[in-house]
Design an enzyme around this catalytic site. Structure first.
Site, mmCIF file in Angstrom:
data_model
loop_
_atom_site.group_PDB
_atom_site.id
_atom_site.type_symbol
_atom_site.label_atom_id
_atom_site.label_comp_id
_atom_site.label_asym_id
_atom_site.label_seq_id
_atom_site.Cartn_x
_atom_site.Cartn_y
_atom_site.Cartn_z
ATOM 1 N N HIS A 69 42.273 20.838 17.180
ATOM 2 C CA HIS A 69 42.400 19.452 16.703
ATOM 3 C C HIS A 69 42.514 18.451 17.849
ATOM 4 O O HIS A 69 42.528 17.262 17.614
ATOM 5 C CB HIS A 69 43.600 19.318 15.764
ATOM 6 C CG HIS A 69 44.902 19.640 16.420
ATOM 7 N ND1 HIS A 69 45.307 20.933 16.669
ATOM 8 C CD2 HIS A 69 45.873 18.836 16.903
ATOM 9 C CE1 HIS A 69 46.471 20.906 17.265
ATOM 10 N NE2 HIS A 69 46.842 19.656 17.437
ATOM 11 N N CYS A 113 49.404 8.080 6.207
ATOM 12 C CA CYS A 113 48.373 7.764 5.203
ATOM 13 C C CYS A 113 48.489 8.676 3.974
ATOM 14 O O CYS A 113 48.586 9.888 4.104
ATOM 15 C CB CYS A 113 46.996 7.933 5.851
ATOM 16 S SG CYS A 113 45.623 7.734 4.715
HETATM 17 ZN ZN ZN Z 1 45.895 5.538 4.146
#
Ligand code: ZN
Ligand code: NAD
Length: 379
Positions: A69, A113
């Site tokens: 990643h 998020c």
């Molecule tokens: Zn978001």
């Protein structure tokens, strides 16, 4: 590009089962679907989080899987609905995304998020619940939406930060996880006042970046704590002024630190993933104002235990992913810090291997040698 809408055959390092060396295989990478992009990976590096989930100490083991990643690459093609990125853009993938539309993305305080926050259990794309990687028609699973141990990978557009095309990808690739995480944990979350004392637990890439962040913020004493004394000399280059090896003392590290600092440090940043170090990092901060920040990824069964009086005495405990940076909005600015020579990344890069020798990067991390090992996809 010629590959747009087509399946790409390329080399990927596949983890068939937990803790077994990765094997380089030819995989088929399906084209990007709506809101996805195909990224050609040029450089990737190994972060402890990859090792941890490869060892299957994390939540749910998912195999066969393509890890990785921390990387830098170039957009190869884009799927339907992608307007922010175009073929040829230089990008850094990020393990936690930014959709730019949810309550978290709209909040100035959060980078968690709703749609794309880190999910280590998911091995498929969020759009259709399928993997884009396969060998002879059998799916190979994704890791944290990035899977950079492959010459080509498919990512959600929200997990890809577009950066200055002049930034050298073989250097700034380390900003896509570890270095930004440590830097942000200090600068954005711990926020040490000028002249303060900061303790950094764990002097791997993340901890050294946290030390660097503490120095940039103006801390005057930076105490590095690690069980591996080989880390100490190197850590001086990252601003550490003093060191504690808990093994050298017959009392808990928090007591040693309290004695060194007249009652406790002003800030601490934990970058080990070890639950004992997490508790020490909290209990070593000064009462009245001390703030501890957890960054390490804990064992799935870990429990944090401390006496509630430690909180009543006005100590604060926080945690952060990716140093509180919003990947798409903030990461390009971290790259600019490097371009303006306000942040040095070369000193974090101690080794480099060709893709075919990716397992050497795992060996180096297991031995605690070096800081970051760059894996070159092309040669
Ligand atoms: Zn978001
Ligand atoms: P690393 O293995 O290079 O460094 C960890 C260091 O901690 C080593 O030097 C080790 O000797 C030391 N250590 C281990 N146990 C200790 C203890 N009990 N006391 C003192 N020192 C101890 O790892 P890294 O790549 O720098 O990553 C550090 C941690 O951060 C890992 O847990 C990783 O999973 C996590 N991480 C978190 C995020 C995030 O966003 N929160 C991002 C990247 C990495």
């Amino acid at each position: 590009m010629a590959t747009a809408g087509k399946v790409i055959k390329c080399r990927a390092a596949v983890a068939w089962e937990a803790s077994k060396p990765l094997s380089i295989e030819e995989v088929e990478v399906a084209p990007p679907q709506a809101m996805e992009v195909h990224v050609k990976i040029l450089f990737t590096s190994l972060c402890h989080t990859d090792v941890y989930f490869w060892e299957a100490k994390g939540q749910t083991p998912v195999f066969p899987r393509i890890f990785g990643h921390e990387a830098g690459g170039i957009v190869e093609s884009v799927g339907e609905g992608v307007t922010d990125l175009a073929p040829g853009d230089h990008v850094l993938p990020v393990f936690t995304g930014e959709c730019k539309e949810c309550a978290h993305c709209k909040s100035a305080e959060s980078n968690m998020c709703d749609l794309l926050r880190i999910n280590t259990d998911r091995g498929v794309m969020i759009g259709d619940g399928k993997s884009r990687f396969s060998i002879n028609g059998k799916p190979i699973y994704h890791f944290v939406g990035t899977s950079t141990f492959s010459e080509y990978s498919v990512m959600h557009v929200g997990c890809v930060a577009k950066i200055n095309p002049e930034a050298p990808l073989d250097k700034v690739c380390v900003l896509s996880c570890g270095i930004s995480t440590g830097l942000g944990a200090s600068i954005n979350v711990a926020k040490p006042p000028k002249g303060s004392t900061v303790a950094i637990f764990g002097l791997g890439a993340v901890g050294l970046a946290a030390a660097e962040g503490a120095r940039i913020a103006g801390a005057s004493r930076i105490i590095g704590i690690d069980l591996n004394p080989n880390r100490f000399e190197e850590a001086k280059k990252f601003g550490c002024t003093e060191f504690v090896n808990p093994k050298d003392h017959n009392k808990p590290a928090q007591e040693v630190l309290a004695e060194m600092t007249n009652g406790g440090v002003d800030r601490s940043v934990e970058c080990t993933g070890n639950i004992h170090a997490m508790i020490q990092a909290f209990e070593c901060v000064h009462d009245g104002w001390g703030v501890a920040v957890l960054v390490g990824v804990p064992h799935k069964d870990a429990e944090f235990k401390t006496h509630p009086m430690n909180f009543l005495n006005e100590r604060t405990l926080k945690g952060t992913f990716f140093g509180n940076y919003k990947p798409r909005t903030d990461l390009p600015n971290v790259v600019e810090l490097y371009m303006k020579k306000e942040l040095e990344v070369e000193k974090f890069i101690t080794h480099s291997v060709p893709f075919a020798e990716i397992n050497k990067a795992f060996d180096l991390m297991a031995k605690g040698e070096g800081i970051r090992c760059i894996i070159r996809m092309e040669n």
